[in-house]
Scaffold this active site. Structure first.
Site, PDB file in Angstrom:
ATOM      1  N   ASN A  11       0.862  -1.183   0.000  1.00 17.06           N
ATOM      2  CA  ASN A  11       0.000   0.000   0.000  1.00 17.06           C
ATOM      3  C   ASN A  11       0.900   1.235   0.000  1.00 17.06           C
ATOM      4  O   ASN A  11       1.508   1.553   1.010  1.00 17.06           O
ATOM      5  CB  ASN A  11      -0.890  -0.044   1.255  1.00 17.06           C
ATOM      6  CG  ASN A  11      -1.731   1.211   1.417  1.00 17.06           C
ATOM      7  OD1 ASN A  11      -1.778   2.057   0.534  1.00 17.06           O
ATOM      8  ND2 ASN A  11      -2.401   1.333   2.568  1.00 17.06           N
ATOM      9  N   TRP A  12       0.966   1.897  -1.154  1.00 12.14           N
ATOM     10  CA  TRP A  12       1.888   3.043  -1.273  1.00 12.14           C
ATOM     11  C   TRP A  12       1.351   4.285  -0.553  1.00 12.14           C
ATOM     12  O   TRP A  12       2.047   5.273  -0.427  1.00 12.14           O
ATOM     13  CB  TRP A  12       2.124   3.390  -2.746  1.00 12.14           C
ATOM     14  CG  TRP A  12       2.813   2.316  -3.538  1.00 12.14           C
ATOM     15  CD1 TRP A  12       3.173   1.062  -3.109  1.00 12.14           C
ATOM     16  CD2 TRP A  12       3.234   2.400  -4.907  1.00 12.14           C
ATOM     17  NE1 TRP A  12       3.782   0.375  -4.123  1.00 12.14           N
ATOM     18  CE2 TRP A  12       3.830   1.168  -5.247  1.00 12.14           C
ATOM     19  CE3 TRP A  12       3.155   3.403  -5.887  1.00 12.14           C
ATOM     20  CZ2 TRP A  12       4.349   0.918  -6.522  1.00 12.14           C
ATOM     21  CZ3 TRP A  12       3.667   3.135  -7.152  1.00 12.14           C
ATOM     22  CH2 TRP A  12       4.267   1.910  -7.457  1.00 12.14           C
ATOM     23  N   LYS A  13       0.089   4.252  -0.147  1.00  6.29           N
ATOM     24  CA  LYS A  13      -0.560   5.412   0.491  1.00  6.29           C
ATOM     25  C   LYS A  13      -0.346   6.652  -0.395  1.00  6.29           C
ATOM     26  O   LYS A  13      -0.318   6.524  -1.611  1.00  6.29           O
ATOM     27  CB  LYS A  13      -0.047   5.590   1.922  1.00  6.29           C
ATOM     28  CG  LYS A  13      -0.192   4.280   2.730  1.00  6.29           C
ATOM     29  CD  LYS A  13      -0.025   4.450   4.201  1.00  6.29           C
ATOM     30  CE  LYS A  13      -0.221   3.108   4.893  1.00  6.29           C
ATOM     31  NZ  LYS A  13      -0.090   3.161   6.337  1.00  6.29           N
ATOM     32  N   HIS A  97      -9.578   1.162   5.242  1.00  5.30           N
ATOM     33  CA  HIS A  97      -8.285   1.328   5.926  1.00  5.30           C
ATOM     34  C   HIS A  97      -8.471   2.260   7.128  1.00  5.30           C
ATOM     35  O   HIS A  97      -9.257   3.202   7.068  1.00  5.30           O
ATOM     36  CB  HIS A  97      -7.261   1.902   4.943  1.00  5.30           C
ATOM     37  CG  HIS A  97      -5.862   1.825   5.460  1.00  5.30           C
ATOM     38  ND1 HIS A  97      -5.376   2.712   6.391  1.00  5.30           N
ATOM     39  CD2 HIS A  97      -4.866   0.939   5.225  1.00  5.30           C
ATOM     40  CE1 HIS A  97      -4.122   2.374   6.687  1.00  5.30           C
ATOM     41  NE2 HIS A  97      -3.788   1.299   5.992  1.00  5.30           N
ATOM     42  N   GLU A  99      -6.791   4.615   8.163  1.00  2.00           N
ATOM     43  CA  GLU A  99      -6.552   6.035   7.864  1.00  2.00           C
ATOM     44  C   GLU A  99      -7.792   6.666   7.224  1.00  2.00           C
ATOM     45  O   GLU A  99      -8.078   7.844   7.430  1.00  2.00           O
ATOM     46  CB  GLU A  99      -5.305   6.174   6.966  1.00  2.00           C
ATOM     47  CG  GLU A  99      -4.040   5.891   7.782  1.00  2.00           C
ATOM     48  CD  GLU A  99      -2.883   5.290   6.995  1.00  2.00           C
ATOM     49  OE1 GLU A  99      -2.907   5.319   5.751  1.00  2.00           O
ATOM     50  OE2 GLU A  99      -1.949   4.767   7.649  1.00  2.00           O
ATOM     51  N   GLU A 168      -5.060  -4.972  10.728  1.00  2.00           N
ATOM     52  CA  GLU A 168      -4.032  -3.955  10.907  1.00  2.00           C
ATOM     53  C   GLU A 168      -4.290  -3.221  12.221  1.00  2.00           C
ATOM     54  O   GLU A 168      -5.079  -2.263  12.253  1.00  2.00           O
ATOM     55  CB  GLU A 168      -4.071  -2.945   9.753  1.00  2.00           C
ATOM     56  CG  GLU A 168      -3.861  -3.552   8.384  1.00  2.00           C
ATOM     57  CD  GLU A 168      -3.336  -2.519   7.380  1.00  2.00           C
ATOM     58  OE1 GLU A 168      -2.288  -2.764   6.810  1.00  2.00           O
ATOM     59  OE2 GLU A 168      -3.976  -1.466   7.210  1.00  2.00           O
ATOM     60  N   GLY A 174       2.797   2.267  10.849  1.00  2.00           N
ATOM     61  CA  GLY A 174       3.750   3.375  10.695  1.00  2.00           C
ATOM     62  C   GLY A 174       4.483   3.733  11.968  1.00  2.00           C
ATOM     63  O   GLY A 174       5.119   4.778  12.049  1.00  2.00           O
ATOM     64  N   SER A 214       3.737  -2.156  10.246  1.00  5.94           N
ATOM     65  CA  SER A 214       5.201  -2.212  10.402  1.00  5.94           C
ATOM     66  C   SER A 214       5.805  -3.551   9.975  1.00  5.94           C
ATOM     67  O   SER A 214       6.737  -4.047  10.616  1.00  5.94           O
ATOM     68  CB  SER A 214       5.599  -1.843  11.835  1.00  5.94           C
ATOM     69  OG  SER A 214       5.205  -0.514  12.127  1.00  5.94           O
ATOM     70  N   GLY A 235       2.951  -1.134   4.273  1.00  5.68           N
ATOM     71  CA  GLY A 235       2.932   0.293   3.955  1.00  5.68           C
ATOM     72  C   GLY A 235       4.333   0.779   3.615  1.00  5.68           C
ATOM     73  O   GLY A 235       4.852   0.526   2.524  1.00  5.68           O
ATOM     74  N   GLY A 236       4.960   1.448   4.566  1.00  4.14           N
ATOM     75  CA  GLY A 236       6.261   2.090   4.360  1.00  4.14           C
ATOM     76  C   GLY A 236       7.296   1.230   3.639  1.00  4.14           C
ATOM     77  O   GLY A 236       7.979   1.719   2.723  1.00  4.14           O
TER      78      GLY A 236
HETATM   79  P1  13P Z   1       3.163   0.421   7.676  1.00  2.00           P
HETATM   80  O1  13P Z   1       3.691  -0.859   7.047  1.00  2.00           O
HETATM   81  O2  13P Z   1       3.854   1.637   7.171  1.00  2.00           O
HETATM   82  O3  13P Z   1       3.102   0.322   9.163  1.00  2.00           O
HETATM   83  O4  13P Z   1       1.637   0.563   7.161  1.00  2.00           O
HETATM   84  C1  13P Z   1       0.768  -0.500   7.286  1.00  2.00           C
HETATM   85  C2  13P Z   1      -0.472  -0.193   6.538  1.00  2.00           C
HETATM   86  O5  13P Z   1      -1.250   0.648   6.945  1.00  2.00           O
HETATM   87  C3  13P Z   1      -0.720  -0.909   5.274  1.00  2.00           C
HETATM   88  O6  13P Z   1      -2.003  -0.663   4.796  1.00  2.00           O
END
Ligand code: 13P
Length: 256
Positions: A11-13, A97, A99, A168, A174, A214, A235-236
């Site tokens: 997920n590149w956000k 998600h 977020e 999640e 993050g 993470s 994510g990251g």
């Molecule tokens: P991180 O891997 O950056 O913690 O993000 C997880 C996430 O929200 C994937 O959708």
């Protein structure tokens, strides 16, 4: 009984310009060696979906979106419909998600409409669930997750084979604070049990449940070694080709 799907999704956000995104995809294409165990999916932001779709034409890497609106068309300024996503080759859509729940006030009702819209157009929703730190500390983690999962009651049994769940925990996103494999496994098993109670054992056994929060090259093996963890939503660490490729490579290939 068919083996349930295993997925590593990135997920590149809200990251990557066109040039950066295409560069990342080229590096992933060059370094990815499919072995048939995991399906690998990238979820770029909307602006990059079409060019990334073209770039992935000859590749086994799949395309996913990070969100969708639930109507097919109309006067909804700023929204993107499932018809538009399907049209450009999107196969997976992240829905609900944390977020989106937090910053854009998406509630379970909206999330359900989005899940239905994705299914209606032959794509696969990745339904995200997870508790906040406060909810965990007050002993409400299971209750919160059960409520988020309960929207699936509205999904016809026949559509359940296209559903993917991602656990999640919000406190692990993050933050560098991964859930321990044991804690994640416990919640994944609870989610599978809940699905079994809502539907039946066969559906529960076949629903892929991904872990997110993470995930890194160094912890993905232990997490995915757990019985009920069927992959990762990253994510990251999916923003860098080397680390995403290392995650794909290091993820456990369980014999079941
Ligand atoms: P991180 O891997 O950056 O913690 O993000 C997880 C996430 O929200 C994937 O959708």
């Amino acid at each position: 009984m068919p083996m349930r799907k295993r997925i590593i999704a990135g997920n590149w956000k809200m990251h990557k310009t066109l040039t950066e995104g295409l560069e990342l995809v080229e590096m992933l294409k060059a370094g990815y060696e499919p072995d048939g165990y995991y399906e690998v999916v990238v979820h770029p932001p909307y602006t990059l979906l079409s060019p990334v779709s073209k770039a992935l034409e000859e590749s086994e890497i799949r395309l996913g979106a990070q969100n969708v609106f639930y109507e097919d068309r109309g006067a909804y300024t700023g929204e993107i419909s499932p018809v538009m996503l399907k049209d450009i080759g999107v196969e997976y859509v992240i829905v609900g998600h944390s977020e989106r729940r937090k910053y854009f006030h998406e509630d379970n009702e909206t999330v359900l409409k989005k899940v239905k819209a994705v299914l209606r157009h032959g794509m696969k929703p990745i339904l995200c669930v997870g508790e906040t730190l406060e909810e965990r500390e007050s002993g409400k983690a299971r209750e919160v997750v059960a409520r988020q999962i309960s929207i699936l009651k509205e999904i016809p049994v026949g559509d359940m084979e296209d559903i993917i769940i991602a656990y999640e925990p919000v406190w692990a996103i993050g933050t560098g604070k991964t859930a321990t494999p044991e804690l994640a496994q416990e919640m994944h098993a609870f989610i599978r049990d809940t699905i079994e109670k809502m539907f039946n054992r066969e559906i529960a056994i076949n629903v892929p449940i991904l872990y997110g929060g993470s995930v890194k090259p160094g912890n993905v093996y232990d997490l995915t070694s757990e019985d009920d963890i069927d992959g990762a939503l990253v994510g990251g660490a999916s923003l860098d080709a080397d680390s995403f490729l290392a995650i794909i490579k290091n993820a456990a290939r369980k014999i079941i």
